[in-house]
Design a protein around this motif. Sequence first.
Motif, PDB file in Angstrom:
ATOM      1  N   LEU A  41       0.836  -1.200   0.000  1.00  0.00           N
ATOM      2  CA  LEU A  41       0.000   0.000   0.000  1.00  0.00           C
ATOM      3  C   LEU A  41       0.873   1.252   0.000  1.00  0.00           C
ATOM      4  O   LEU A  41       0.607   2.225  -0.708  1.00  0.00           O
ATOM      5  CB  LEU A  41      -0.873  -0.035   1.254  1.00  0.00           C
ATOM      6  CG  LEU A  41      -2.070   0.885   1.348  1.00  0.00           C
ATOM      7  CD1 LEU A  41      -2.972   0.688   0.146  1.00  0.00           C
ATOM      8  CD2 LEU A  41      -2.839   0.600   2.629  1.00  0.00           C
ATOM      9  N   SER A  42       1.932   1.215   0.781  1.00  0.00           N
ATOM     10  CA  SER A  42       2.829   2.354   0.897  1.00  0.00           C
ATOM     11  C   SER A  42       3.449   2.697  -0.459  1.00  0.00           C
ATOM     12  O   SER A  42       3.601   3.870  -0.813  1.00  0.00           O
ATOM     13  CB  SER A  42       3.912   2.035   1.928  1.00  0.00           C
ATOM     14  OG  SER A  42       4.910   3.002   1.895  1.00  0.00           O
ATOM     15  N   SER A  43       3.760   1.666  -1.243  1.00  0.00           N
ATOM     16  CA  SER A  43       4.381   1.950  -2.537  1.00  0.00           C
ATOM     17  C   SER A  43       3.374   2.582  -3.496  1.00  0.00           C
ATOM     18  O   SER A  43       3.741   3.346  -4.381  1.00  0.00           O
ATOM     19  CB  SER A  43       5.015   0.694  -3.130  1.00  0.00           C
ATOM     20  OG  SER A  43       4.010  -0.212  -3.480  1.00  0.00           O
ATOM     21  N   MET A  44       2.071   2.306  -3.287  1.00  0.00           N
ATOM     22  CA  MET A  44       1.048   2.976  -4.110  1.00  0.00           C
ATOM     23  C   MET A  44       0.910   4.439  -3.719  1.00  0.00           C
ATOM     24  O   MET A  44       0.399   5.251  -4.481  1.00  0.00           O
ATOM     25  CB  MET A  44      -0.307   2.300  -3.947  1.00  0.00           C
ATOM     26  CG  MET A  44      -0.418   0.980  -4.675  1.00  0.00           C
ATOM     27  SD  MET A  44      -2.061   0.272  -4.498  1.00  0.00           S
ATOM     28  CE  MET A  44      -2.990   1.236  -5.685  1.00  0.00           C
ATOM     29  N   LEU A  45       1.300   4.755  -2.494  1.00  0.00           N
ATOM     30  CA  LEU A  45       1.163   6.121  -1.996  1.00  0.00           C
ATOM     31  C   LEU A  45       2.526   6.821  -2.000  1.00  0.00           C
ATOM     32  O   LEU A  45       2.861   7.547  -1.068  1.00  0.00           O
ATOM     33  CB  LEU A  45       0.571   6.114  -0.581  1.00  0.00           C
ATOM     34  CG  LEU A  45      -0.874   5.619  -0.450  1.00  0.00           C
ATOM     35  CD1 LEU A  45      -1.236   5.342   0.993  1.00  0.00           C
ATOM     36  CD2 LEU A  45      -1.840   6.636  -1.031  1.00  0.00           C
ATOM     37  N   GLU A  46       3.313   6.555  -3.015  1.00  0.00           N
ATOM     38  CA  GLU A  46       4.629   7.190  -3.162  1.00  0.00           C
ATOM     39  C   GLU A  46       5.469   7.046  -1.899  1.00  0.00           C
ATOM     40  O   GLU A  46       6.027   8.008  -1.384  1.00  0.00           O
ATOM     41  CB  GLU A  46       4.481   8.667  -3.522  1.00  0.00           C
ATOM     42  CG  GLU A  46       3.852   8.861  -4.889  1.00  0.00           C
ATOM     43  CD  GLU A  46       3.074  10.175  -4.960  1.00  0.00           C
ATOM     44  OE1 GLU A  46       3.077  10.914  -3.973  1.00  0.00           O
ATOM     45  OE2 GLU A  46       2.458  10.409  -5.999  1.00  0.00           O
ATOM     46  N   ASP A  47       5.489   5.828  -1.370  1.00  0.00           N
ATOM     47  CA  ASP A  47       6.308   5.507  -0.207  1.00  0.00           C
ATOM     48  C   ASP A  47       5.975   6.320   1.038  1.00  0.00           C
ATOM     49  O   ASP A  47       6.794   6.481   1.925  1.00  0.00           O
ATOM     50  CB  ASP A  47       7.808   5.650  -0.519  1.00  0.00           C
ATOM     51  CG  ASP A  47       8.244   4.629  -1.553  1.00  0.00           C
ATOM     52  OD1 ASP A  47       7.644   3.529  -1.551  1.00  0.00           O
ATOM     53  OD2 ASP A  47       9.145   4.932  -2.348  1.00  0.00           O
ATOM     54  N   GLN A  48       4.753   6.800   1.089  1.00  0.00           N
ATOM     55  CA  GLN A  48       4.307   7.478   2.305  1.00  0.00           C
ATOM     56  C   GLN A  48       4.308   6.478   3.463  1.00  0.00           C
ATOM     57  O   GLN A  48       3.948   5.320   3.292  1.00  0.00           O
ATOM     58  CB  GLN A  48       2.891   8.001   2.100  1.00  0.00           C
ATOM     59  CG  GLN A  48       2.335   8.665   3.321  1.00  0.00           C
ATOM     60  CD  GLN A  48       1.924  10.093   3.032  1.00  0.00           C
ATOM     61  OE1 GLN A  48       1.629  10.428   1.902  1.00  0.00           O
ATOM     62  NE2 GLN A  48       1.921  10.909   4.060  1.00  0.00           N
ATOM     63  N   LYS A  49       4.709   6.951   4.622  1.00  0.00           N
ATOM     64  CA  LYS A  49       4.769   6.053   5.772  1.00  0.00           C
ATOM     65  C   LYS A  49       3.352   5.695   6.258  1.00  0.00           C
ATOM     66  O   LYS A  49       2.506   6.569   6.414  1.00  0.00           O
ATOM     67  CB  LYS A  49       5.543   6.721   6.911  1.00  0.00           C
ATOM     68  CG  LYS A  49       5.863   5.744   8.000  1.00  0.00           C
ATOM     69  CD  LYS A  49       6.843   6.322   8.996  1.00  0.00           C
ATOM     70  CE  LYS A  49       6.973   5.356  10.156  1.00  0.00           C
ATOM     71  NZ  LYS A  49       7.408   6.013  11.376  1.00  0.00           N
ATOM     72  N   ILE A  50       3.136   4.410   6.442  1.00  0.00           N
ATOM     73  CA  ILE A  50       1.846   3.961   6.966  1.00  0.00           C
ATOM     74  C   ILE A  50       2.085   3.292   8.313  1.00  0.00           C
ATOM     75  O   ILE A  50       2.922   2.405   8.439  1.00  0.00           O
ATOM     76  CB  ILE A  50       1.175   2.969   5.991  1.00  0.00           C
ATOM     77  CG1 ILE A  50       0.896   3.656   4.651  1.00  0.00           C
ATOM     78  CG2 ILE A  50      -0.117   2.421   6.589  1.00  0.00           C
ATOM     79  CD1 ILE A  50       0.323   2.745   3.600  1.00  0.00           C
ATOM     80  N   ASN A  51       1.370   3.763   9.319  1.00  0.00           N
ATOM     81  CA  ASN A  51       1.493   3.156  10.645  1.00  0.00           C
ATOM     82  C   ASN A  51       0.504   2.025  10.787  1.00  0.00           C
ATOM     83  O   ASN A  51      -0.623   2.098  10.308  1.00  0.00           O
ATOM     84  CB  ASN A  51       1.222   4.190  11.733  1.00  0.00           C
ATOM     85  CG  ASN A  51       2.236   5.300  11.712  1.00  0.00           C
ATOM     86  OD1 ASN A  51       3.438   5.042  11.630  1.00  0.00           O
ATOM     87  ND2 ASN A  51       1.758   6.535  11.736  1.00  0.00           N
ATOM     88  N   MET A  52       0.957   1.000  11.463  1.00  0.00           N
ATOM     89  CA  MET A  52       0.098  -0.163  11.651  1.00  0.00           C
ATOM     90  C   MET A  52       0.073  -0.472  13.143  1.00  0.00           C
ATOM     91  O   MET A  52       1.117  -0.577  13.786  1.00  0.00           O
ATOM     92  CB  MET A  52       0.746  -1.305  10.880  1.00  0.00           C
ATOM     93  CG  MET A  52       0.073  -2.607  11.005  1.00  0.00           C
ATOM     94  SD  MET A  52       1.073  -3.802  10.044  1.00  0.00           S
ATOM     95  CE  MET A  52       0.773  -5.231  11.041  1.00  0.00           C
ATOM     96  N   ALA A  53      -1.121  -0.560  13.716  1.00  0.00           N
ATOM     97  CA  ALA A  53      -1.231  -0.854  15.146  1.00  0.00           C
ATOM     98  C   ALA A  53      -0.975  -2.337  15.373  1.00  0.00           C
ATOM     99  O   ALA A  53      -0.991  -3.133  14.438  1.00  0.00           O
ATOM    100  CB  ALA A  53      -2.612  -0.468  15.640  1.00  0.00           C
TER     101      ALA A  53
END
Lengths: 203, 162
Positions: free
Chosen positions: A30-42
């Motif tokens: 998913l992060s790579s679809m969002l231009e490597d935006q950081k995604i936090n995961m609980a």
Amino acid sequence: MESNEFITEEQQDLLKELANIGVGNAVTALSSMLEDQKINMAVPEVMVAPLQDVPDSFGDPENLVAATYCEAECPVMGLVLVLVLPFEAAQKMVERILPDDSSDSNEMAQSLLMELGNIITGAYLNALSFMTGLTFQASPPRLGIDMAGAVMGTVIAETKTVDDQLILLKTELNVEDNGIDGSVLILPDSGSLKTLFEHLGTF
Amino acid sequence: METVHVKIADMAVAKNEGVLVTFGLGSCIGIALYDQNSKVGGLAHILLNDSSKFSRPSANTVNPAKFADTAVPHLIEKMLAAGARKNNIIAQLAGGASLFNFQNDSGNVGQKNIEAVRSILKEEKVKIESEDVGGNCGRTMRLFVDTGKVTITTVGKGAMKS
């Protein structure tokens, strides 16, 4: 977290580890679809809840959500995977990923959300296959946009569970700086957990 | 006026006053039963159509409100215990939608639920006064126990991209 008659503490830890690896894979995609935006995961939660309480565990049951739903099965077990996004979060996600010139296409937005469901399901199933040695077939994703309670009720009905207690895995995600949040839910079919633990134990 | 929240696979009965409400019926069905004379109302939120098709002997499967075939007789019994008369009871239905796209309409859970509820009400000789069933949107159902009036609400679905 407590042991109870349905699931031991050790089994809950195993499920969390599965969710952690599977959803972790999905987040990377998913992060790579969002231009490597950081995604936090609980940290994944294992919920052992009376059926009645499950739809309300996602906040106000009348809140509008966009959910993608995939069924996965192998000869010995089945599960469903659901990506639940609050409607505003789904809109932001679509605006973020789709180029502006496709902004008039609701159909495109819906395809994108289904594709997100597909990516998350694929990534999770890869981890599950790796850990159990089982090979899963996933259904094409379906998209539902409606009240959270109605969506969750329908998901539970589709699993055709007969049990009064449900076990589900919930992992919350959020995209940094963007206010996009959501959850990945995994519901094993009734009777599947025992099989799952047997396969995890022997692998 | 007291409002009772009927959850999924749940039911409640009230007399004379109050509101019975169930939020977010998707493929599930809300069954509102009412006896105008005694002002006894009941609301059930059922999940699936037929207990005999699903139930396996299990201590974890005891809730009659989950299935149409067990919920309706159970709800009627509770209403009779609260002073309703069987012959006076009428039914109003909501739900049985297909929320997810690509669902096969002939075999989906919502459609099966609608058929099961109609058939069990016929068996019980309870007349269906109104229905708001099928389609593709989730519904919230309220039964006003003082009058027997039922309201259905849905949420607006904005376009994903405007």
